[in-house]
Design an enzyme around this catalytic site. Structure first.
Site, mmCIF file in Angstrom:
data_model
loop_
_atom_site.group_PDB
_atom_site.id
_atom_site.type_symbol
_atom_site.label_atom_id
_atom_site.label_comp_id
_atom_site.label_asym_id
_atom_site.label_seq_id
_atom_site.Cartn_x
_atom_site.Cartn_y
_atom_site.Cartn_z
ATOM 1 N N LYS A 196 29.111 61.261 86.791
ATOM 2 C CA LYS A 196 28.795 60.877 88.170
ATOM 3 C C LYS A 196 27.482 60.096 88.129
ATOM 4 O O LYS A 196 26.440 60.633 87.759
ATOM 5 C CB LYS A 196 28.654 62.109 89.067
ATOM 6 N N ASP A 221 24.633 58.236 90.007
ATOM 7 C CA ASP A 221 24.055 58.246 91.348
ATOM 8 C C ASP A 221 22.946 57.212 91.492
ATOM 9 O O ASP A 221 22.386 56.725 90.507
ATOM 10 C CB ASP A 221 23.519 59.650 91.655
ATOM 11 N N MET A 222 22.614 56.892 92.754
ATOM 12 C CA MET A 222 21.508 55.993 93.093
ATOM 13 C C MET A 222 21.043 56.392 94.490
ATOM 14 O O MET A 222 21.689 56.088 95.472
ATOM 15 C CB MET A 222 21.974 54.534 93.071
ATOM 16 N N ASN A 223 19.910 57.094 94.568
ATOM 17 C CA ASN A 223 19.575 57.831 95.781
ATOM 18 C C ASN A 223 18.510 57.219 96.675
ATOM 19 O O ASN A 223 17.936 57.930 97.494
ATOM 20 C CB ASN A 223 19.152 59.258 95.415
ATOM 21 N N CYS A 252 28.154 56.744 92.733
ATOM 22 C CA CYS A 252 27.619 57.449 93.894
ATOM 23 C C CYS A 252 26.296 56.795 94.242
ATOM 24 O O CYS A 252 25.576 56.322 93.356
ATOM 25 C CB CYS A 252 27.423 58.933 93.565
ATOM 26 N N TRP A 293 23.809 57.141 106.399
ATOM 27 C CA TRP A 293 24.044 58.227 105.453
ATOM 28 C C TRP A 293 24.762 59.372 106.169
ATOM 29 O O TRP A 293 24.392 59.777 107.275
ATOM 30 C CB TRP A 293 22.716 58.746 104.879
ATOM 31 N N ASP A 338 25.785 69.020 88.009
ATOM 32 C CA ASP A 338 25.075 68.020 88.805
ATOM 33 C C ASP A 338 23.579 68.017 88.471
ATOM 34 O O ASP A 338 23.162 68.476 87.398
ATOM 35 C CB ASP A 338 25.334 68.263 90.297
ATOM 36 N N ASP A 339 22.778 67.518 89.381
ATOM 37 C CA ASP A 339 21.345 67.291 89.184
ATOM 38 C C ASP A 339 20.619 68.568 88.738
ATOM 39 O O ASP A 339 20.935 69.671 89.174
ATOM 40 C CB ASP A 339 20.755 66.800 90.515
ATOM 41 N N ARG A 370 13.041 60.204 98.438
ATOM 42 C CA ARG A 370 13.476 61.330 97.606
ATOM 43 C C ARG A 370 12.531 61.519 96.410
ATOM 44 O O ARG A 370 12.963 61.854 95.319
ATOM 45 C CB ARG A 370 14.927 61.153 97.145
ATOM 46 N N ASP A 377 28.139 61.992 101.152
ATOM 47 C CA ASP A 377 27.526 63.301 100.958
ATOM 48 C C ASP A 377 27.946 64.286 102.044
ATOM 49 O O ASP A 377 27.742 65.495 101.894
ATOM 50 C CB ASP A 377 26.004 63.170 100.958
#
Length: 729
Positions: free
Chosen positions: A477, A479-481, A527, A200, A367-368, A444, A549
């Site tokens: 966007k 995402d997959m965190n 993402c 990362w 965003d988030d 997370r 990131d």
């Protein structure tokens, strides 16, 4: 004809103007590999090079031929055993426990064009004249197992695609324990391995190494293609470099657990295998069941690594990416994440949007933190309804107000995840990937939804669709965190638990297909905690990916250089962020940050309202400049001129397809005292043409720029850069 079959010699020859690929039906009915490389005219003559030398203490596969040793023969889709002890392309386990199988040639079909793969992304053609394909049918008569090997050769590319389809036609249940997409054997050839590895924040670093006797494995067991490894490798001649030497590229169109394996045996033979990772994999094949493997894109270059990259760039940009944005210029965006994180409301977002509109930004991305009770990363994933405390007017009002400023509006999602503190998890704890009586790891503060389940897929499709229909949204966007840890599904039977990893990806592809097809006017960017799922499979559904990131300009030199080995600039998201940088705490100039980010799809990720008048003026000029060059950046031919992996300097260039326009960038990482001037030789220009450099007005010859080089001097300080823009006169 691009694909031919010589009946007498039993040789298949796939060829176009630049490459040949040659397969032979061996004496035992299995497939052998004779050649892959620069085009040859008479493939039939290659039979003379097939090894039949006797070796002591080896098992031979034909009792009347002591030289027929499969371990010493180049094979096309090998099994284990029968005198070959190298890693196989596939492995079948029967109800008796046996893993021995024997796939022999049955028939073949040659046809124009290219078929779609069932439930999987793949290279496509827009008309049958672009490619020719062959299906080679192999059969294990004892097991009543049929395997179809599909090859496609593209007429305008030195590229061949490969995949395999397994079908159980017998009455006995089979366990498919290893189902790779391809295997290829190189004869005694001095080769080195190139891979894209990292972690990362430092994804896709170039790693080049020598090969020795033994096995080298590049893989992911994380449920996604991963930050750590990319589903790609290249084999290069020992003396090959950016612009000379033979390079063989392998790129897997898949987003989940994969393996790319290189084995060199005691005879100097080198085998490459690639496909779904067999670790923790098993697929139950009942009577009539079939299994389709993902597609591998084989890419040959006789002119070094950069030519291999350009082949991938052109193909992936035009025959992997799809939809409205495939050939459309990408907007300059601003994302609020590093500017506000979770701390925002409608007033703050509109304040940022007004400032962004004044400098020429075209798209505002929220965003988030806009949904559920999401004020930090500990709650609300899965609760896809608007946080009314932050956004009392909802997304419809916010999007409308942003649209009034002349900006499009975009939104962040993370639909594959769920927070333990969420309405969704409290209602459906069974929807999480889990193993009964085992505690789930958190990453997370979140868990992973089980996308092998149809009800979970339908929930995601419904909730995302409702949000996208609720407001004027033109960008997403996705995402997959986090990685997947406790691989288990409460819905799958015990003997299907090892199918979960692949079923997850198939479920994801179904979700992506339905949503992207329902909203063709939306630009989707994938993402995964940055670049954790930057792979060809995702590019099929979403034409660009958040590259990393890590937005630091210096770190991005390596990240973007490594990514460019396979992926086109139209796929790369790159942002100018605040300083000190939030990942490495380094401060670089606005010019340096822009000169790096502008060599991809440009965005800004900062609180633009905190910039002073001078900085805002610079940003406005940057965006104006980018709009004048973005067609060249997003669709031009990319050249790596100096590598950050072995130098204090980096240099890149873009050249238009007609060679009339070029953009060149030079970056210095650390300043040196009393430094010497340098000459940077450009690539690809017209030797006989003259070019004007736009900012200085000076005239240069194409031959001058390529043979003598561009003078580099007067770069001052650490993290400095310079860009030249040339147009033919």
């Amino acid at each position: 004809m691009p694909i031919s079959f010589a009946e007498q010699e039993k040789i298949f020859h796939l060829r176009n103007n630049s490459v040949s690929y040659v397969i032979k039906i061996l004496e035992n009915g299995q497939l052998g590999h004779l050649y892959w490389g620069k085009k040859i005219a008479k493939a039939e003559r290659l039979v003379r090079y097939q090894s039949s030398q006797f070796h002591p203490y080896e098992a031979y596969a034909k009792k009347d031929d002591t030289g027929f040793i499969l371990e010493n023969i180049a094979r096309e889709f090998p099994s284990f055993g029968q005198s070959d002890f190298r890693e196989p392309a596939y492995q079948i386990e029967t109800t008796t426990g046996s893993i021995i199988s024997n796939l022999q040639y049955q028939s073949h079909e040659i046809y124009p064009g290219k078929k779609k793969l069932t439930n999987l992304p793949a290279i496509y053609v827009e008309n049958d004249a672009e490619a020719d394909s062959i299906d080679i049918v192999l059969k294990d008569k004892l097991l009543d197992l049929t395997v179809i090997l599909t090859y496609t050769i593209l007429k305008e590319y030195p590229i061949i695609t490969r995949s395999a389809n397994f079908k159980n036609k017998g009455q006995t249940e089979l366990n498919l324990k290893r189902a790779l997409s391809m295997s290829i054997d190189f004869k005694n050839k001095e080769l080195e391995l190139l891979q894209l590895s990292g972690a990362w924040g430092r994804e896709r670093n170039l790693v080049r190494r020598s090969l020795n006797q033994g096995i080298t494995t590049i893989d992911s067991k994380r449920g996604a293609s991963s930050h750590q490894q990319n589903p790609f490798l290249a084999l290069m001649d020992k003396n090959a470099a950016e612009y000379h030497g033979e390079v063989y590229g392998f790129s897997l169109i898949y987003s989940g657990n994969f393996i790319a394996q290189v084995e060199q045996n005691h005879y100097g033979k080198t085998r490459v295998n690639m496909g779904i990772n067999p670790f923790n994999f098993n697929w139950v094949l009942k009577n009539g069941d079939s299994f389709q493997t993902p597609e591998v894109v084989l890419n040959y270059s006789e002119h070094g690594l950069n030519k291999m990259s350009q082949n991938y760039h052109k193909l992936y940009r035009s025959r992997l990416a799809r939809g409205q944005y495939r050939d459309q210029l990408r907007p300059v965006l601003i994302n609020n994440w590093e500017g506000t994180y979770f701390d925002f409301n409608t007033a703050k977002i509109l304040e940022m949007a007004r400032a962004a509109a004044e400098v020429g930004v075209e798209l505002f991305v929220l965003d988030d933190g806009w949904f559920g009770k999401r004020n930090n990363d500990s709650s609300s994933l899965g609760d896809w309804y608007v946080n009314q405390e932050k956004l009392p007017g909802g997304l419809e009002y916010l999007a409308a107000e942003i649209n009034k400023l002349g900006l499009d509006f975009g939104l962040w999602f993370e639909p594959e995840m769920v927070s333990p503190d969420s309405d969704l998890y409290r209602k459906h704890p069974e929807w999480v990937i889990q193993v009964p009586d085992r505690e789930n790891c958190l990453s997370r503060q979140q868990l992973v939804l089980d996308l092998s389940r149809k009800d979970v897929q339908n929930y995601i499709i419904e909730k995302v669709t409702n949000i996208l229909e609720s407001a004027n949204i033109s960008y997403v966007k996705w995402d997959m965190n986090r990685p997947i840890t406790e691989f288990g599904s409460l819905e799958l039977a015990a003997n299907q638990q090892r199918e979960l990893s692949h079923r997850y990806i198939i479920g994801l592809y179904r979700v992506l297909a339905e949503i992207t097809e329902a909203f063709p006017y939306i630009l989707f960017e994938s993402c995964a905690g940055g670049g954790g799922r930057f792979d060809p499979g995702m590019l099929y559904y979403m034409p660009q990916t958040w590259t990393s990131d890590d937005t630091d300009a210096v770190e991005r030199l390596k990240i973007q250089t490594g990514t460019s080995v396979v992926y086109p600039s139209s796929a790369l998201g790159a942002h100018v962020s605040a300083v000190p940088n939030h990942q490495v705490k380094r401060s670089t100039s606005l010019a340096m940050r822009y000169n790096v980010a502008s060599f991809a799809n440009l965005g800004y990720e900062l609180d633009i309202t905190k910039l002073n008048c001078s900085e805002l003026k610079i940003v406005k000029e940057q965006i104006k400049n980018y709009k004048s060059i973005r067609n060249l950046v997003q669709f031009g031919n990319f050249y790596r001129l100096l590598s950050p992996f072995n130098s204090n300097f980096t240099a890149w260039s873009y050249l238009s397809s007609d060679k009339k326009e070029a953009l060149v960038a030079f970056y210095q990482i650390l300043a040196e005292p009393n430094s010497k001037d340098q000459l940077l030789r450009l690539k690809g220009l017209k030797s006989e043409a003259d070019y004007r450099e736009i900012s200085s007005g000076q005239i240069y010859g194409g031959d001058e720029l390529m043979n003598h080089g561009l003078l580099i001097s007067n770069l001052e300080g650490d993290f400095s850069s310079k860009v030249w823009h040339f147009k033919q006169i």
